[in-house]
Design a protein around this motif. Structure first.
Motif, PDB file in Angstrom:
ATOM      1  N   LEU A 146       0.797  -1.226   0.000  1.00 21.35           N
ATOM      2  CA  LEU A 146       0.000   0.000   0.000  1.00 21.35           C
ATOM      3  C   LEU A 146       0.827   1.273   0.000  1.00 21.35           C
ATOM      4  O   LEU A 146       0.380   2.301  -0.491  1.00 21.35           O
ATOM      5  N   THR A 147       2.036   1.226   0.552  1.00 29.57           N
ATOM      6  CA  THR A 147       2.768   2.478   0.750  1.00 29.57           C
ATOM      7  C   THR A 147       4.118   2.500   0.050  1.00 29.57           C
ATOM      8  O   THR A 147       4.998   3.255   0.430  1.00 29.57           O
ATOM      9  N   MET A 148       4.293   1.682  -0.965  1.00 32.76           N
ATOM     10  CA  MET A 148       5.535   1.756  -1.732  1.00 32.76           C
ATOM     11  C   MET A 148       5.610   3.106  -2.441  1.00 32.76           C
ATOM     12  O   MET A 148       4.585   3.763  -2.653  1.00 32.76           O
ATOM     13  N   PRO A 149       6.811   3.564  -2.798  1.00 30.87           N
ATOM     14  CA  PRO A 149       6.938   4.861  -3.488  1.00 30.87           C
ATOM     15  C   PRO A 149       6.054   4.938  -4.731  1.00 30.87           C
ATOM     16  O   PRO A 149       6.001   4.014  -5.532  1.00 30.87           O
TER      17      PRO A 149
ATOM     18  N   LEU B  50      -4.941   3.623  -1.390  1.00 29.46           N
ATOM     19  CA  LEU B  50      -5.597   2.691  -2.304  1.00 29.46           C
ATOM     20  C   LEU B  50      -5.648   3.206  -3.736  1.00 29.46           C
ATOM     21  O   LEU B  50      -6.258   2.578  -4.597  1.00 29.46           O
ATOM     22  N   THR B  51      -4.979   4.334  -4.018  1.00 28.04           N
ATOM     23  CA  THR B  51      -5.008   4.854  -5.381  1.00 28.04           C
ATOM     24  C   THR B  51      -4.308   3.921  -6.350  1.00 28.04           C
ATOM     25  O   THR B  51      -4.702   3.803  -7.508  1.00 28.04           O
ATOM     26  N   GLY B  52      -3.247   3.252  -5.903  1.00 29.26           N
ATOM     27  CA  GLY B  52      -2.560   2.307  -6.773  1.00 29.26           C
ATOM     28  C   GLY B  52      -3.462   1.150  -7.161  1.00 29.26           C
ATOM     29  O   GLY B  52      -3.491   0.729  -8.324  1.00 29.26           O
ATOM     30  N   LEU B  53      -4.202   0.644  -6.199  1.00 24.77           N
ATOM     31  CA  LEU B  53      -5.143  -0.445  -6.466  1.00 24.77           C
ATOM     32  C   LEU B  53      -6.190  -0.010  -7.494  1.00 24.77           C
ATOM     33  O   LEU B  53      -6.433  -0.712  -8.482  1.00 24.77           O
ATOM     34  N   THR B  54      -6.817   1.135  -7.277  1.00 23.50           N
ATOM     35  CA  THR B  54      -7.864   1.581  -8.196  1.00 23.50           C
ATOM     36  C   THR B  54      -7.293   1.907  -9.568  1.00 23.50           C
ATOM     37  O   THR B  54      -7.951   1.684 -10.586  1.00 23.50           O
ATOM     38  N   SER B  55      -6.078   2.424  -9.608  1.00 26.85           N
ATOM     39  CA  SER B  55      -5.438   2.715 -10.889  1.00 26.85           C
ATOM     40  C   SER B  55      -5.188   1.429 -11.672  1.00 26.85           C
ATOM     41  O   SER B  55      -5.460   1.359 -12.876  1.00 26.85           O
ATOM     42  N   LEU B  56      -4.701   0.402 -11.007  1.00 22.84           N
ATOM     43  CA  LEU B  56      -4.468  -0.884 -11.677  1.00 22.84           C
ATOM     44  C   LEU B  56      -5.778  -1.490 -12.154  1.00 22.84           C
ATOM     45  O   LEU B  56      -5.866  -2.024 -13.261  1.00 22.84           O
TER      46      LEU B  56
ATOM     47  N   PHE C 195     -12.714  11.654  -4.442  1.00 23.62           N
ATOM     48  CA  PHE C 195     -11.746  10.633  -4.830  1.00 23.62           C
ATOM     49  C   PHE C 195     -10.703  10.442  -3.730  1.00 23.62           C
ATOM     50  O   PHE C 195     -10.403   9.321  -3.312  1.00 23.62           O
ATOM     51  N   LYS C 196     -10.143  11.538  -3.238  1.00 25.41           N
ATOM     52  CA  LYS C 196      -9.130  11.444  -2.185  1.00 25.41           C
ATOM     53  C   LYS C 196      -9.714  10.900  -0.889  1.00 25.41           C
ATOM     54  O   LYS C 196      -9.116  10.057  -0.215  1.00 25.41           O
ATOM     55  N   GLN C 197     -10.898  11.382  -0.522  1.00 26.04           N
ATOM     56  CA  GLN C 197     -11.515  10.953   0.732  1.00 26.04           C
ATOM     57  C   GLN C 197     -11.817   9.460   0.714  1.00 26.04           C
ATOM     58  O   GLN C 197     -11.567   8.745   1.687  1.00 26.04           O
ATOM     59  N   MET C 198     -12.359   8.966  -0.397  1.00 24.77           N
ATOM     60  CA  MET C 198     -12.759   7.566  -0.461  1.00 24.77           C
ATOM     61  C   MET C 198     -11.564   6.629  -0.454  1.00 24.77           C
ATOM     62  O   MET C 198     -11.635   5.508   0.046  1.00 24.77           O
ATOM     63  N   LEU C 199     -10.440   7.079  -0.986  1.00 24.14           N
ATOM     64  CA  LEU C 199      -9.275   6.196  -1.081  1.00 24.14           C
ATOM     65  C   LEU C 199      -8.297   6.361   0.063  1.00 24.14           C
ATOM     66  O   LEU C 199      -7.388   5.546   0.219  1.00 24.14           O
ATOM     67  N   ASN C 200      -8.471   7.367   0.882  1.00 25.26           N
ATOM     68  CA  ASN C 200      -7.515   7.591   1.961  1.00 25.26           C
ATOM     69  C   ASN C 200      -8.164   7.762   3.326  1.00 25.26           C
ATOM     70  O   ASN C 200      -7.497   8.108   4.284  1.00 25.26           O
ATOM     71  N   SER C 201      -9.476   7.491   3.410  1.00 29.84           N
ATOM     72  CA  SER C 201     -10.172   7.689   4.682  1.00 29.84           C
ATOM     73  C   SER C 201     -10.265   6.385   5.456  1.00 29.84           C
ATOM     74  O   SER C 201      -9.668   5.377   5.118  1.00 29.84           O
TER      75      SER C 201
END
Length: 232
Positions: free
Chosen positions: A67-70, A75-81, A217-223
């Protein structure tokens, strides 16, 4: 600079990528999965490297994602993939064991969520289950995670799935506060194209303006309890 490498084990083309910035943990994972996958396994130490590997190896079917790799923010990486490569199975492997984060990850399309504290033999079982078409959670977390249906996450995830990969990239830029002109430069397209994408994003997400789209978008993926410091 850290570079991505592949494991010289098994036969045939690589089927999986381990995306984690901790070399010792990657080594443990690849040792555990070498027999399970029976194919070379690629490694990435950043989200950018991960995307480069997927582009270079289109046969990839499984990603184990930290989840926190550079380059990965929550969860933005997950949703992007999931947006760019919907056929790739994404397994979250994380030190973060907070239930709200796990609920979010599963709602946004993770095939499994594996705490880094789990024995490697259970990780093997999880990968077996995912490749067989099932989702997987540790037994001690299943009832807790399923106790409350994260309807708001599921609803937003379904709306995100309506976006094209290019629209998703535009949404990421909106969340970073970029203007249409800046986004057009970033994606190397005309500004009128960006305006069309923004209109489609607002309609599909059912929001009234670009600011609201980026904030949600930010709230849903980082809350809901995501803590980058917890993932070490």
């Amino acid at each position: 600079m850290t570079t991505s490498v592949s494991i010289q084990s098994g036969s045939g083309m690589a089927r999986a990528i381990i995306a984690d910035d901790h070399p010792l943990f990657r080594a443990a994972l690849k040792q555990a999965l070498a027999e399970t996958l029976d194919a070379p396994i690629l490694e990435a130490a950043s989200f950018e490297q991960l995307l480069e590997l997927i582009q270079a190896h289109p046969q990839i079917e499984l990603v184990l994602l930290d989840l926190t790799m550079p380059g990965n923010k929550g969860l933005t990486g997950l949703t992007s993939l999931r947006s760019r490569y919907p056929d790739i199975l994404v397994v979250i492997v994380s030190a973060n064991e907070q239930v709200p984060t796990i609920r979010q990850a599963m709602a946004f399309g993770a095939s499994a969520y594996i705490p880094k504290s789990m024995p490697l033999v259970e990780l093997q079982q999880a990968v077996h289950s995912v490749l067989a078409g099932d989702t997987w959670l540790p037994e001690y977390l299943r009832d807790t995670v399923d106790a409350e249906s994260p309807t708001e996450y599921v609803d937003f995830a379904q709306r995100l799935e309506q976006l094209t990969p290019q629209q998703f990239r535009v949404l990421e830029c909106l969340a970073d506060g970029l203007l249409n002109k800046q986004i057009a430069h970033e994606l190397n397209v005309q500004e009128t194209t960006i305006k069309q994408h923004v209109s489609a994003i607002l309609r599909k997400l059912n929001v009234i303006n670009r600011t609201q789209a980026g904030i949600i978008f930010k709230q849903m993926l980082n809350s809901s309890g995501f803590n980058a410091e917890a993932d070490v």
